[in-house]
Write a protein that holds these residues in place. Structure first.
Motif, short mmCIF file in Angstrom:
data_model
loop_
_atom_site.label_atom_id
_atom_site.label_comp_id
_atom_site.label_asym_id
_atom_site.label_seq_id
_atom_site.Cartn_x
_atom_site.Cartn_y
_atom_site.Cartn_z
N LEU A 42 55.96 83.74 -11.42
CA LEU A 42 57.16 84.40 -10.88
C LEU A 42 58.41 83.69 -11.38
O LEU A 42 58.69 82.56 -10.96
N TYR A 43 59.14 84.32 -12.29
CA TYR A 43 60.34 83.68 -12.84
C TYR A 43 61.59 84.02 -12.03
O TYR A 43 62.41 83.15 -11.79
N ASP A 44 61.70 85.28 -11.66
CA ASP A 44 62.86 85.68 -10.86
C ASP A 44 62.41 86.00 -9.45
O ASP A 44 61.56 86.89 -9.25
N GLY A 45 62.97 85.26 -8.50
CA GLY A 45 62.54 85.43 -7.12
C GLY A 45 62.84 86.83 -6.60
O GLY A 45 63.73 87.51 -7.11
N GLY A 65 64.87 81.10 -17.78
CA GLY A 65 66.22 81.58 -18.09
C GLY A 65 66.33 82.42 -19.33
O GLY A 65 67.43 82.85 -19.69
N ASP A 66 65.20 82.69 -20.04
CA ASP A 66 65.33 83.47 -21.28
C ASP A 66 65.29 84.98 -21.02
O ASP A 66 65.42 85.79 -21.94
N GLY A 67 65.10 85.37 -19.79
CA GLY A 67 65.19 86.79 -19.43
C GLY A 67 64.00 87.64 -19.84
O GLY A 67 63.99 88.85 -19.62
N ILE A 117 60.85 80.70 -10.60
CA ILE A 117 61.11 79.50 -11.41
C ILE A 117 62.61 79.39 -11.73
O ILE A 117 63.21 78.32 -11.59
N ASN A 118 63.21 80.51 -12.13
CA ASN A 118 64.65 80.47 -12.49
C ASN A 118 65.53 80.09 -11.30
O ASN A 118 66.51 79.36 -11.47
#
Lengths: 512, 372
Positions: free
Chosen positions: A264-267, A286-288, A317-318
């Protein structure tokens, strides 16, 4: 840095500890679980007086002993490695971490070692009841041993009951009970011993299934598989429950580990659990990029598992690396500043004390105290350093969970077929049972990978990064000891496996 | 309880554990006698099975000794284990081999063969014990480390601890402990095995090993009493070299001196019982004597303002029970747990007695499926 491999001494130390811990955990689960299975069997023998149960007990006891000795050998290696490869760690956390190890020795190891001799050699020397007592003491002793180790490990994941003392520049214990009853330590203990019970049950299931397939020792095999499947079903359901609770506690205390477990990168709110998924390689914080090539999600499940609320926000993570003001999450960059401030204040405190500057030392001491909960961040180079290896954590978690569910079904099916009196009529099912043990080991190891890889870069969460915990020594020395250990582990594994297979081939009626 | 008192309490506990560990070296000593004392497979089986019922206790004592040092004096654990890397590595290897050797040696399908496992047992009992004795001698002779202001250690010798093996003083203690282990091993066989011919040989072995033990032990003791010691000022913490420090410590602590002398007498009495009086009780006198002597040496090096792990590279980095211990809270917590020690000792004694009511005879193991 070792020129031949490009690995620094800390990498060799990590590799060495990982290999040792994983090898150790081949033997520990069997010790934890088989000790109880043997105790159950002997209890049946003592209650019924049926000599056949005594033979069943003795057979599994013999396999227990073969496994036990390699387990304690590798346990000693781990104890030494704390000092040898992680001497900075030993000093910085020894005040907290050393106590459970010492208590383990006093209250658990002696119980195991003393009654082990009675259990094996006391059949004709002590009364039946005394012998049974000894067998139970070995089972309790080995599980008590796990309790103290996992309390220590739980503290590393969630350091409660302690504080940073600037005078000694180390972490010191403040509240023994808080450490002992830390929710992280308790759940780790329950989940880990639960996995040991399941692996041991699978061991007995696999060996018994082999006898049934070979149409030999069938009475013995059916009795054994019945005890193991009953124990295995209860404990695997228990394991699922403790697993769920582990997830809840990880969400509260180690959100980065949970984010890595889920890729999970974006909560998000109403976050789902990825039931199955394939991660896209080379995704960076952060690389989207979309982290998944493919994902099948169970909606709301992650929010519910982590916070018992389907609408809860689960940080990604971000969020944890860069912060998320809207959700009140401080990013790693800001924590690094606070950690650096704690370290600078610590140095200034030392100088003030040396100079006899009371006011100055008090000021710096306060600054250290305020920022000490993040002191480990001060040793990181960049915010992205707080991200553990996502792929390993993500896949290991799924392997563990899926196999856990499979084991519940397997034990249930065995009990159903035993109840119908038909288990030996289904050779394909028995062949499936043969896979139980290797799969059990894969699940148990995967669980530890989630726990330990998922908490990188920390040796002690937020307080001590792994790279600052290592001994100051050349990579060459660690490399030498690493290869010696690998050689020993391979030889021990081959030797133990061969002896055990030979005993299984001989069967419960013969052997030595 | 005052902090210094707790530090002293834990040093006493560690000294006791060190004494018990050396007593349990009768297992290691017995292992080194396997090839010379036993004539034929039957006697070999007796020796292995006799020791095989006790090895776990010695192994556990070693683990507890390490764990207690880690918990009570973590700076020693961090400095010595991380610094004297290769010595601890070698000790570790020697002890790791022990556990599997008993279990695998005679099992069908054992991969390496009985002889290899017997060689492992010998290695554990000889090199392992000598190295531990050598490492312990550095508590008196010192090591080449320094500590920075955060108490993180640096080692200043590329041999990473192996340099200790080039000192006659250090090695003499190692060799003395090795022969003491063999004496105790032979005394244990006399007490535990019912095989007259083997017991007779064990009695001779007690005498021979005593003769070998004495020169190394006496050299170590005389050199110890004559050498400069590492004293620290109990107010400033400043470490200085002091002539005859260890002799002075004995004189300043008459109870410790009495323990040492009583221990030596007990060991000599054990030799008399084993070699001359045809008694089987020598192991108990020898055991008590070993515990007392080792304890008194540890008390000597740790108490009375003495640095128990001195650094000859940087005197002020030397470790004392004051500057290397855990916090007051941790020591107190462990002190409360240590109240269980008598319970542990109690059940060990009870089970030992229950298991050793009768001496081990070959009839008991020849058809046993549990025998090693």
């Amino acid at each position: 840095m070792d020129l031949a491999t490009g690995l620094a001494h800390v990498d060799w130390s990590r590799l060495q500890f990982a290999v040792t811990a994983m090898f150790h955990f081949i033997f520990v689960p069997l010790t934890l679980g088989l000790a109880f299975i043997v105790a159950f069997m002997e209890t049946i023998y003592v209650r019924t007086g049926d000599e056949y149960w005594k033979r069943v007990t003795k057979f599994w006891m013999k396999l227990f002993a073969i496994n036990f000795v390699v387990g304690i050998s590798t346990g000693l290696i781990m104890e030494f490695q704390f000092g040898m490869n992680w001497s900075n760690y030993s000093w910085v956390v020894g005040d907290v971490f050393g106590a459970p190890l010492a208590i383990e020795g006093i209250v658990a190891f002696f119980l195991e070692a003393t009654f082990f001799a009675v259990m094996f050699f006391g059949w004709d020397k002590v009364r039946k009841g005394t012998h049974l007592f000894a067998t139970w003491m070995v089972a309790i002793g080995s599980n008590l041993s796990a309790l103290w180790i996992l309390i220590a490990n739980g503290w590393m994941q969630y350091p409660v009951g302690s504080h940073y003392n600037p005078d000694t520049a180390r972490l010191e214990m403040l509240n023994f009970w808080e450490i002992l009853f830390s929710p992280m330590g308790i759940i780790k203990f329950l989940h880990t011993v639960g996995s040991g019970y399941v692996v041991a049950s699978l061991f007995v299931v696999t060996v018994s299934a082999w006898y049934l397939l070979k149409k030999r020792d069938t009475v013995f095999a059916k009795r054994s598989i019945a005890v193991a499947a009953a124990f295995g079903l209860i404990t695997s359901i228990f394991l699922a429950g403790t697993g769920d609770q582990s997830g809840y506690i990880i969400a509260q205390k180690q959100p980065m580990k949970l984010a890595a477990m889920e890729g999970l990168y974006d909560g998000e709110r109403q976050a789902g659990v990825v039931a199955m998924g394939i991660l896209r390689p080379n995704v960076k914080p952060g690389d989207g990029q979309d982290p998944f090539w493919l994902e099948i999600k169970i909606p709301y499940a992650l929010s519910f598992m982590g916070y018992r609320d389907v609408n809860a926000f689960v940080p990604g993570i971000n969020d944890l690396v860069y912060g998320n003001a809207a959700e009140g999450i401080i990013g790693a960059g800001e924590l690094m500043e606070r950690g650096a401030l704690a370290q600078i204040a610590l140095a200034a405190y030392k100088e003030s004390v040396k100079a006899g500057d009371r006011a100055g030392s008090e000021f710096h001491r306060m600054t250290v105290a305020e920022n000490a909960p993040y002191i480990g961040y001060g040793s990181l180079e960049k915010p992205e350093d707080i991200v553990p290896p996502v792929g390993i954590t993500f896949y290991s978690f799924r392997i563990m969970v899926m196999l856990g569910m499979f084991f519940i079904a397997l034990f249930g099916a065995i009990l159903f077929l035993l109840h119908r009196g038909q288990i030996e009529k289904y050779p394909p099912f028995l062949r499936l049972c043969l896979l139980g043990l290797p799969l059990g080991y894969i699940a148990a190891q995967a669980g530890w990978v989630v726990a330990e890889v998922g908490r990188q870069p920390w040796a002690v969460q937020d307080l001590l990064p792994v790279h600052t915990a290592a001994t100051s020594i050349g990579a060459g020395a660690i490399q030498i000891s690493f290869w010696i250990f690998v050689f020993i582990f391979v030889v021990f594994f081959m030797a133990g496996l061969k002896v055990m297979l030979e005993q299984i081939k001989i069967g419960p009626e013969g052997g030595k | 309880m005052e902090h210094l008192l707790l530090q002293q309490y834990w040093w006493v506990i560690l000294s006791l554990l060190a004494g018990l560990l050396v007593f349990m070296f009768f297992v290691q000593g017995g292992q080194t006698l396997l090839l010379t004392l036993a004539k034929g497979e039957e006697e070999k089986q007796l020796i292995v099975n006799s020791l095989g019922r006790k090895w776990e206790l010695g192994f556990t004592t070693l683990v507890l000794f390490g764990g207690a040092f880690f918990a009570a004096f973590p700076l020693f654990y961090a400095t010595s284990f991380g610094g004297a890397y290769f010595v601890w590595m070698a000790i570790l290897l020697c002890f790791v081999l022990q556990a599997v050797s008993y279990e695998f040696r005679k099992k069908p399908g054992n991969l390496l063969g009985a002889k290899v496992y017997e060689a492992f047992l010998f290695l554990n009992g000889s090199v392992g014990v000598i190295l531990i004795g050598t490492a312990v001698a550095t508590l008196f002779s010192g090591a080449a480390f320094s500590l920075n202001e955060y108490n993180l250690s640096q080692w200043h010798n590329d041999l990473r601890g192996l340099e200790a093996a080039f000192s006659l003083f250090n090695v003499s203690l190692g060799v003395a402990v090795f022969f003491l282990g063999r004496m105790l091993g032979a005394l244990y066989f006399i007490n535990h095995i019912d095989a007259p011919a083997l017991v007779e040989r064990a009695r001779r072995s007690v005498l021979i090993n005593t003769v070998c033990f004495l020169p190394f032990f006496l050299y170590f003791v005389v050199a110890l009493l004559m050498r400069d010691g590492y004293a620290y000022d109990q107010v400033t913490g400043l470490v200085t070299l002091e002539s005859f420090k260890y002799l002075d410590n004995f004189l300043a602590m008459p109870i410790v001196l009495a323990m040492f002398l009583a221990g030596v007498i007990c060991v000599l009495y054990a030799v008399y019982l084993g070699a001359f009086a045809k008694s089987s009780a020598g192991i108990w006198s020898g055991g008590v004597g070993s515990v007392l002597v080792v304890m008194s040496l540890f008390l000597n090096v740790g108490l009375n303002g003495t640095a128990f792990y001195p650094s000859y590279h940087d005197l002020q980095s030397s470790l004392t029970i004051v500057n290397s211990s855990s916090s007051h809270y941790t020591l107190m917590a462990m002190t409360i747990v240590s109240i269980t020690v008598p319970v542990v000792l109690g059940y060990i004694i009870l089970t030992w007695r229950a298991m050793d009511k009768n001496k081990l005879h070959h009839d008991e193991i020849k058809d046993s499926k549990e025998a090693y």
